[in-house]
Design an enzyme around this catalytic site. Structure first.
Site, PDB file in Angstrom:
ATOM      1  N   ARG A   1      17.395  -2.617   2.509  1.00  0.00           N
ATOM      2  CA  ARG A   1      17.877  -2.003   3.747  1.00  0.00           C
ATOM      3  C   ARG A   1      19.028  -2.792   4.363  1.00  0.00           C
ATOM      4  O   ARG A   1      19.899  -2.209   5.004  1.00  0.00           O
ATOM      5  CB  ARG A   1      16.722  -1.847   4.744  1.00  0.00           C
ATOM      6  CG  ARG A   1      15.834  -0.676   4.358  1.00  0.00           C
ATOM      7  CD  ARG A   1      14.667  -0.505   5.269  1.00  0.00           C
ATOM      8  NE  ARG A   1      14.118   0.837   5.135  1.00  0.00           N
ATOM      9  CZ  ARG A   1      12.937   1.213   5.612  1.00  0.00           C
ATOM     10  NH1 ARG A   1      12.183   0.349   6.270  1.00  0.00           N
ATOM     11  NH2 ARG A   1      12.516   2.445   5.448  1.00  0.00           N
TER      12      ARG A   1
ATOM     13  N   LYS B   1      -2.409  10.687  -0.195  1.00  0.00           N
ATOM     14  CA  LYS B   1      -3.101  11.715   0.579  1.00  0.00           C
ATOM     15  C   LYS B   1      -2.344  13.024   0.630  1.00  0.00           C
ATOM     16  O   LYS B   1      -1.178  13.064   0.999  1.00  0.00           O
ATOM     17  CB  LYS B   1      -3.335  11.210   2.007  1.00  0.00           C
ATOM     18  CG  LYS B   1      -4.379  10.133   2.055  1.00  0.00           C
ATOM     19  CD  LYS B   1      -4.860   9.925   3.460  1.00  0.00           C
ATOM     20  CE  LYS B   1      -6.101   9.050   3.474  1.00  0.00           C
ATOM     21  NZ  LYS B   1      -6.463   8.678   4.843  1.00  0.00           N
TER      22      LYS B   1
ATOM     23  N   GLY C   1       9.423   7.850   5.784  1.00  0.00           N
ATOM     24  CA  GLY C   1       8.933   8.871   6.707  1.00  0.00           C
ATOM     25  C   GLY C   1      10.029   9.842   7.146  1.00  0.00           C
ATOM     26  O   GLY C   1       9.803  11.042   7.269  1.00  0.00           O
TER      27      GLY C   1
ATOM     28  N   GLY D   1       8.704   5.826   0.538  1.00  0.00           N
ATOM     29  CA  GLY D   1       8.734   4.373   0.542  1.00  0.00           C
ATOM     30  C   GLY D   1       8.197   3.772  -0.745  1.00  0.00           C
ATOM     31  O   GLY D   1       8.843   2.935  -1.374  1.00  0.00           O
TER      32      GLY D   1
HETATM   33  P1  ADP Z   1       5.376   7.301  -0.745  1.00  0.00           P
HETATM   34  O1  ADP Z   1       5.462   6.055   0.108  1.00  0.00           O
HETATM   35  O2  ADP Z   1       6.254   7.208  -1.975  1.00  0.00           O
HETATM   36  O3  ADP Z   1       5.620   8.549   0.046  1.00  0.00           O
HETATM   37  P2  ADP Z   1       2.518   7.423  -0.423  1.00  0.00           P
HETATM   38  O4  ADP Z   1       2.604   6.416   0.658  1.00  0.00           O
HETATM   39  O5  ADP Z   1       2.187   8.816  -0.058  1.00  0.00           O
HETATM   40  O6  ADP Z   1       3.884   7.407  -1.291  1.00  0.00           O
HETATM   41  O7  ADP Z   1       1.417   6.978  -1.476  1.00  0.00           O
HETATM   42  C1  ADP Z   1       1.500   5.772  -2.160  1.00  0.00           C
HETATM   43  C2  ADP Z   1       0.132   5.241  -2.481  1.00  0.00           C
HETATM   44  O8  ADP Z   1      -0.643   6.184  -3.206  1.00  0.00           O
HETATM   45  C3  ADP Z   1       0.196   4.010  -3.336  1.00  0.00           C
HETATM   46  O9  ADP Z   1      -0.299   2.919  -2.602  1.00  0.00           O
HETATM   47  C4  ADP Z   1      -0.701   4.332  -4.527  1.00  0.00           C
HETATM   48  O10 ADP Z   1      -1.529   3.262  -4.915  1.00  0.00           O
HETATM   49  C5  ADP Z   1      -1.544   5.479  -4.005  1.00  0.00           C
HETATM   50  N1  ADP Z   1      -2.084   6.307  -5.087  1.00  0.00           N
HETATM   51  C6  ADP Z   1      -1.412   7.012  -6.003  1.00  0.00           C
HETATM   52  N2  ADP Z   1      -2.247   7.584  -6.888  1.00  0.00           N
HETATM   53  C7  ADP Z   1      -3.507   7.243  -6.516  1.00  0.00           C
HETATM   54  C8  ADP Z   1      -4.819   7.529  -7.019  1.00  0.00           C
HETATM   55  N3  ADP Z   1      -4.983   8.293  -8.117  1.00  0.00           N
HETATM   56  N4  ADP Z   1      -5.873   6.995  -6.368  1.00  0.00           N
HETATM   57  C9  ADP Z   1      -5.689   6.227  -5.273  1.00  0.00           C
HETATM   58  N5  ADP Z   1      -4.497   5.921  -4.745  1.00  0.00           N
HETATM   59  C10 ADP Z   1      -3.408   6.427  -5.352  1.00  0.00           C
HETATM   60 MG    MG Z   2       4.024   5.093   1.447  1.00  0.00          MG
END
Ligand code: ADP
Ligand code: MG
Length: 397
Positions: A39, A201, A377, A354
């Site tokens: 960043r 989620k 976000g 992220g």
């Molecule tokens: P981003 O930041 O790219 O938007 P998220 O914050 O929504 O992604 O999700 C990232 C998290 O999801 C990571 O910490 C990863 O460990 C978790 N994750 C991905 N697949 C699984 C899974 N099958 N079971 C539990 N956690 C998971």
């Molecule tokens: Mg995230």
């Protein structure tokens, strides 16, 4: 771009101006050392441009989530030092941007000088968009540039209220790049247009699924999100992360999306989340009770990679598995490599999340995709079609 940009301002008008620039220097730190300077690097082009044009640059940013006033742990001071390395000249430190001394400090800055102010979240009112706090930030400048894409989805004093007090109030270079790439992808994508969604989620990304479904040719789902869909299909999901209160919604989405929605056909499972835990690859209808899905399997990576290879526009948000804990990083890495290959073949590929961005950067593939968003976000909300308050408050073009 319907907003006025820094690039549109007559450069000679910047000479000697005090320019308040909201940047996103919310970098990860450990023991006062910046551990990822992405960043900081991303904020440099706007700062260097203003410096070169003779402006006096005052940088505002938040860092972390301090509660209840100043907390040394969240001081931006170490970031000033890290920034000097990238700029190649000293960065002045403003210990309290709300104090009368700060305004005096800025008035005495030389043309081309750059100053960084302490964490905006140390001051009550930042997060409630208090106009009084915005007034004291605005006292440091003659005009305003918002380059903090990562904070643009927040209505805060330093991102929203201040934009009404300083004029012109314009979009900085990083913000402009982010809005152009993300905007072109959702408004005017070259087809086939493929979205890949994953992460922990489904509840946090349901608006994204809803917003993208009418626009995409394919939506690929991985991560723990997929498990909620498996549950909706009536499959055994063992101890996997499933959001039971979203199962009905997942059913509706499966019905609504038809064959545009592509789910993994299999999974990498383990009984415990540990590096080197005994893992198995199984078809999605073969998850035993007591086991958890931690990644998509290699067959699914292949299916996803083929769809990605056929795409002209790809948006990726959310890792395919628990990529922080190998060997459950393979699905995420496979998708990252598929994006790199598609980019080479001429597709526009955008990573906006992220954790997904961190995974692509860790795999050193960040320069092999078209754009890695600096705003987790913010990119999510933008792709959902929500207005970003930090952008909306800026001058119209
Ligand atoms: P981003 O930041 O790219 O938007 P998220 O914050 O929504 O992604 O999700 C990232 C998290 O999801 C990571 O910490 C990863 O460990 C978790 N994750 C991905 N697949 C699984 C899974 N099958 N079971 C539990 N956690 C998971
Ligand atoms: Mg995230």
């Amino acid at each position: 771009m319907s907003k006025r940009t820094l690039a549109q301002l007559e450069p000679t008008h910047l000479d000697g101006q005090r320019v308040v620039v909201r940047v996103d220097l919310n970098v990860p730190m450990s023991d006062g050392v910046v551990t990822d300077d992405t960043r900081i690097r991303a904020s440099i082009p706007t700062i260097r441009y203003l410096h070169d044009k003779g402006a006096r640059v005052v940088l505002l940013s938040h860092l972390g989530r301090p509660t209840g006033g100043p907390d040394p742990q969240y001081s931006l001071k170490p970031v000033a030092r890290a920034m000097e390395k990238h700029l190649g000249f000293p960065v002045m430190w403003i210990a309290d941007p709300t104090s009368p001394e700060a305004a005096a400090q800025v008035r005495h800055m030389p043309r081309g000088g750059v100053a960084l102010a302490e964490n905006t979240r140390f001051y009550p009112g930042e997060e409630t968009n208090d106009p009084e706090l915005a007034k004291s930030f605005a006292a440091l400048g003659d005009m305003y540039v918002n380059d903090a894409f990562g904070s643009a989805h927040r209505s805060h004093s330093s991102t929203e209220a201040i934009a009404h007090l300083l004029k012109p109030a314009v979009v900085g270079f990083l913000m402009e790049t982010e809005l152009q790439f993300l905007g072109a992808a959702v408004d005017n994508p070259k087809r086939p247009f493929v979205a890949i969604l994953g992460g922990a989620k489904i509840s946090g990304k349901i608006d994204l699924v809803e917003a993208l479904l009418p626009k995409v040719d394919h939506i690929l789902i991985g991560g723990a999100m997929a498990c909620t869909f498996f549950k909706a299909m009536g499959l055994e999901t063992g101890n996997s992360l499933v959001e039971l209160d979203r199962v009905e919604m997942a059913k509706d989405l499966i019905a609504k999306a038809g064959d545009r929605l592509v789910l993994p056909t299999g999974a990498v499972i383990a009984q415990k989340l540990e590096p080197g835990a005994g893992t198995r690859e199984v078809a999605r209808d073969q998850v035993p009770s007591g086991w958890s899905v931690f990644d998509i399997d290699s067959a699914s990576v292949k299916v996803f990679a083929d769809i990605i290879a056929s795409a002209k526009t790809v948006i990726w948000n959310g890792p395919m598995g628990v990529f922080e804990t190998p060997p459950f990083d393979q699905g995420t890495l496979g998708v990252a490599h598929a994006l790199a290959a598609a980019t080479k073949a001429g597709a526009v590929t955008i990573v906006g999340g992220g954790d997904s961005a961190a995974a692509v950067t860790a795999a050193k593939l960040d320069d092999q995709v078209t754009h890695v968003s600096t705003g987790g976000g913010a990119s999510l909300e933008f792709l959902e079609g929500k207005p970003l308050p930090g952008v909306a408050a800026l001058d119209n073009a």
